[in-house]
Design an enzyme around this catalytic site. Sequence first.
Site, PDB file in Angstrom:
ATOM      1  N   CYS A  15      -4.826   6.115  -4.299  1.00  0.00           N
ATOM      2  CA  CYS A  15      -4.165   4.807  -4.216  1.00  0.00           C
ATOM      3  C   CYS A  15      -2.738   4.982  -4.714  1.00  0.00           C
ATOM      4  O   CYS A  15      -2.521   5.251  -5.899  1.00  0.00           O
ATOM      5  CB  CYS A  15      -4.914   3.767  -5.052  1.00  0.00           C
ATOM      6  N   CYS A  28       0.863  -1.181   0.000  1.00  0.00           N
ATOM      7  CA  CYS A  28       0.000   0.000   0.000  1.00  0.00           C
ATOM      8  C   CYS A  28       0.896   1.226   0.000  1.00  0.00           C
ATOM      9  O   CYS A  28       1.578   1.499   0.989  1.00  0.00           O
ATOM     10  CB  CYS A  28      -0.927   0.004   1.213  1.00  0.00           C
TER      11      CYS A  28
END
Length: 276
Positions: free
Chosen positions: A219, A75
């Site tokens: 993201c 992530c």
Amino acid sequence: MLLRFTKMHGLGNDFMVLDLISQHAHVQPKHAKQWGDRHTGVGFDQLLIVEPPSHPDVDFRYRIFNSDGSEVEQCGNGARCFARFVLDKRLTTKKTIRVETKSGVIELRVQNDGQVCVNMGAPRLEPAQVPFQAEQAALTYRVDVEGQSVELAALSMGNPHAVLRVDNVDSAPVHTLGPKLEHHPRFPQRVNVGFLQVLDRKHARLRVWERGAGETQACGTGACAAAVAAIRQGWMDSPVQLELPGGKLSIEWAGEGQPVMMTGPAARVYEGQVRL
């Protein structure tokens, strides 16, 4: 028992961050699902866990759970928050740290202006590395979705990504095509889906449907994947400025075999305690 946590975000992509170095607990997927509920829990896109390293040449171990309880490999926005967190909590005094994830080691650097630069490593472009079912590697692939043929790039930034070029992200079918591609059988580990609108050689807009989380404000790995896809196909030149719903990220990539460098903000929201 009560666990201390910090709520953080990177461009609106929000996280619950747990220090499991100074406090000890066994956090399970069910806890991530329970705490991740925005009505009855803390509410977040991902749960980030700081653990001691398992190798002497890295500083920390970094684990990530989606709000549906699934553990994921990587992530990018979370990595920036991770770097700020370990500095703020005085778990390290280093401005540059090496962190192990499920998909390998990444390097994080907190800059003097507070922005965090993350060396995300080199993208993985072979279909088997994504993983994506294809006979051979290509710049783009055709995928059939309920009778509709969709052209996309498929690559891994430590987690699987599909990138589609669209004319306008505002009208892109993020909430209809996104989940269909996420669960498409050609992506055996599911996939994050980026919808990219190229503005010029240096600027683009991006929306991402994240595997296990739905559309998020930003993201980081999705931004890296979109930049790599755009540069490989000759649409854009490095460095690339990507505008996501939550804000802007700068992505640099010098070409195949080279690491992707992502720079952006990380912010602390509040501190709290949660019952395990």
